[in-house]
Scaffold this motif. Structure first.
Motif, PDB file in Angstrom:
ATOM      1  N   VAL A 261       0.717  -1.219   0.113  1.00 23.61           N
ATOM      2  CA  VAL A 261       0.096   0.022   0.120  1.00 23.61           C
ATOM      3  C   VAL A 261       0.869   1.426  -0.123  1.00 23.61           C
ATOM      4  O   VAL A 261       1.794   1.363   0.872  1.00 23.61           O
ATOM      5  N   SER A 262       0.767   2.161  -1.075  1.00 20.01           N
ATOM      6  CA  SER A 262       1.360   3.411  -1.065  1.00 20.01           C
ATOM      7  C   SER A 262       0.824   4.677  -0.174  1.00 20.01           C
ATOM      8  O   SER A 262      -0.308   4.510   0.363  1.00 20.01           O
ATOM      9  N   ALA A 263       1.823   5.370   0.402  1.00 24.16           N
ATOM     10  CA  ALA A 263       1.541   6.325   1.241  1.00 24.16           C
ATOM     11  C   ALA A 263       2.302   7.742   0.975  1.00 24.16           C
ATOM     12  O   ALA A 263       3.566   7.411   0.552  1.00 24.16           O
ATOM     13  N   ASP A 264       1.791   8.710   1.107  1.00 26.00           N
ATOM     14  CA  ASP A 264       2.482  10.088   0.684  1.00 26.00           C
ATOM     15  C   ASP A 264       2.853  10.678   2.007  1.00 26.00           C
ATOM     16  O   ASP A 264       2.177  10.668   2.813  1.00 26.00           O
ATOM     17  N   VAL A 265       4.284  10.769   2.161  1.00 25.94           N
ATOM     18  CA  VAL A 265       4.876  11.125   3.392  1.00 25.94           C
ATOM     19  C   VAL A 265       5.812  12.103   3.368  1.00 25.94           C
ATOM     20  O   VAL A 265       6.515  12.391   2.407  1.00 25.94           O
ATOM     21  N   VAL A 266       5.733  13.103   4.497  1.00 25.86           N
ATOM     22  CA  VAL A 266       6.810  13.778   4.781  1.00 25.86           C
ATOM     23  C   VAL A 266       7.179  13.901   6.135  1.00 25.86           C
ATOM     24  O   VAL A 266       6.441  14.169   7.145  1.00 25.86           O
ATOM     25  N   VAL A 267       8.310  13.763   6.686  1.00 24.11           N
ATOM     26  CA  VAL A 267       8.941  13.431   7.887  1.00 24.11           C
ATOM     27  C   VAL A 267      10.028  14.649   8.400  1.00 24.11           C
ATOM     28  O   VAL A 267      10.843  14.794   7.357  1.00 24.11           O
ATOM     29  N   ALA A 268       9.908  15.288   9.316  1.00 24.58           N
ATOM     30  CA  ALA A 268      11.221  16.224   9.689  1.00 24.58           C
ATOM     31  C   ALA A 268      11.145  16.075  11.364  1.00 24.58           C
ATOM     32  O   ALA A 268      10.567  15.424  11.931  1.00 24.58           O
ATOM     33  N   PRO A 269      12.197  16.817  11.740  1.00 24.78           N
ATOM     34  CA  PRO A 269      12.251  16.373  13.261  1.00 24.78           C
ATOM     35  C   PRO A 269      11.122  16.729  13.979  1.00 24.78           C
ATOM     36  O   PRO A 269      11.035  16.218  15.275  1.00 24.78           O
ATOM     37  N   SER A 270      10.450  17.782  13.545  1.00 21.92           N
ATOM     38  CA  SER A 270       9.154  17.853  14.545  1.00 21.92           C
ATOM     39  C   SER A 270       7.942  18.232  13.569  1.00 21.92           C
ATOM     40  O   SER A 270       8.269  18.375  12.300  1.00 21.92           O
ATOM     41  N   ASP A 271       7.050  18.138  14.178  1.00 25.21           N
ATOM     42  CA  ASP A 271       5.645  18.399  13.222  1.00 25.21           C
ATOM     43  C   ASP A 271       5.614  19.439  12.536  1.00 25.21           C
ATOM     44  O   ASP A 271       5.109  19.567  11.643  1.00 25.21           O
TER      45      ASP A 271
END
Length: 373
Positions: A261-271
């Motif tokens: 299952v695909s997912a669009d994701v953006v991760v950084a040190p904080s929200d």
């Protein structure tokens, strides 16, 4: 919950102010980094006539990525079968496999065929409001019918197919590709065909789909692994995986269903940091939904200056609301929900930011937290 594999889907995005050359170099760099971070596979999408996407010839990029890496599986997510003959697909991927044996995935999709359906007038989606299923947002279906009659769709047809060409049934194409690969192909009048390179290639065949329709059925009936697009068509993901599992028949490939299952994701040190990096995403999606051409990915300051109308936001709301954005802990929590609700055996992550370094860091942070959780 056991950590399932994470994989990467890359479009080779071009940022605003950037170049195609740099975007392609970024793809090679990200692939190398993804292998070091422990991702299982690296897939390239097929997009055409998009000023913000450099992955127009994924077969070439797949070979380059395979050369730049040593362990990670590399493949297509997905070949648009409406633009290619089965023979061309098998020869292309057979060539890559001959150079990088045992690492290549051949993912097939109906995208090219579906554009012809849109041009004829797509049916309206079912009337269904947004709902939350065990913590996972299933948004109201996006009406693809509003794309029908677009001059861009007609242009795609003119440039991507020979005059008068018509794509055969998707199930027939998959059957032909399989037969050419295993050497069992016979024409309707009984003639055999043996493909070099291609026949006997150690390719892993996949089907990608955005609904519970033909793609899910074909994948299930042929006992092939299936990739469902939560990042493209989030409203249909449960329908797609359910249809695949219902149609599944054990094969020489799989004893049991296997779902990505695909997912669009953006991760950084904080929200807060992640939300800033993801702020241009609605503008980028709007360019696809309104004109079918992905623009170069905007900078955060451009996104901050944009004033949204209710109509404009309605074009992108389902994609924005189902993007996983935040700190590593926040995103992993959301992806665990996606895994649990869909029963995914693997997650396929796609991340786009304006700055390449932030994109690489997003994948690094996600992999680190995923393997700790």
């Amino acid at each position: 919950m056991t950590a399932i594999p994470l994989s990467v889907l890359d479009l080779a995005p071009i940022p605003a102010g950037g170049t195609t050359r740099q975007a392609l170099h970024n793809t090679l760099d990200l692939a190398w980094r993804a292998e070091e971070f422990g991702y299982h596979r690296y897939w390239l999408a097929e997009h055409h006539l998009a000023p913000g996407v450099a992955s127009a010839a994924p077969q070439i990029l797949i070979a380059l990525v395979a050369r730049a890496t040593s362990r990670i599986r590399v493949g297509s997510g997905a070949v648009q079968t409406g633009h290619w003959t089965p023979l061309a697909i098998v020869e292309q991927f057979g060539t890559i496999d001959a150079l990088y044996p045992g690492r290549i995935d051949l993912g097939l999709g109906r995208s090219g065929q579906r554009r012809a359906e849109f041009a004829r007038g797509a049916a309206a989606p079912p009337e269904r409001e947004a709902t939350v299923v065990d913590g996972l947002l299933i948004p109201k279906p996006f009406d693809v019918g509003r794309l029908a009659g677009s001059p861009v769709i007609a242009l795609f047809g003119e440039l991507l197919q020979q005059p008068g060409a018509e794509s055969p049934d998707f199930a027939e194409q998959v059957a032909e590709i399989s037969a050419l690969l295993d050497g069992s192909y016979r024409s309707p009048d009984g003639h055999r065909a043996h493909v070099t390179p291609g026949e006997g290639a150690d390719l892993q065949l996949w089907i990608l789909g955005s609904s519970g329709g033909e793609s899910a059925r074909v994948a299930g009936e042929r006992g092939l692994p299936f990739a469902a697009n939560y990042h493209v068509a989030p409203s249909n993901v449960l329908e797609a995986v359910d249809a695949y599992r219902a149609a599944f028949k054990p094969s020489g490939v799989l004893d049991e269903p296997y779902v990505v299952v695909s997912a669009d994701v953006v991760v950084a040190p904080s929200d807060d940091d992640a939300r800033e990096l993801a702020a241009p995403y609605p503008l980028w999606v709007h360019s696809i939904r309104s004109g079918l051409r992905a623009i170069p990915f905007p900078a955060p300051e451009e996104a901050a200056a944009h004033a949204w109308s209710d109509e404009g936001w309605a074009l992108v709301a389902d994609r924005v609301d189902t993007q996983f954005v935040g700190s590593p802990q926040t995103v992993v929590e959301g992806l665990r929900v996606l895994q649990r609700v869909t029963g995914a055996d693997e997650l396929l992550v796609t991340t786009i930011t304006h700055d390449h370094a932030h994109r690489v860091r997003s994948y690094e942070l996600l992999a680190g937290e995923w393997n700790r959780a």
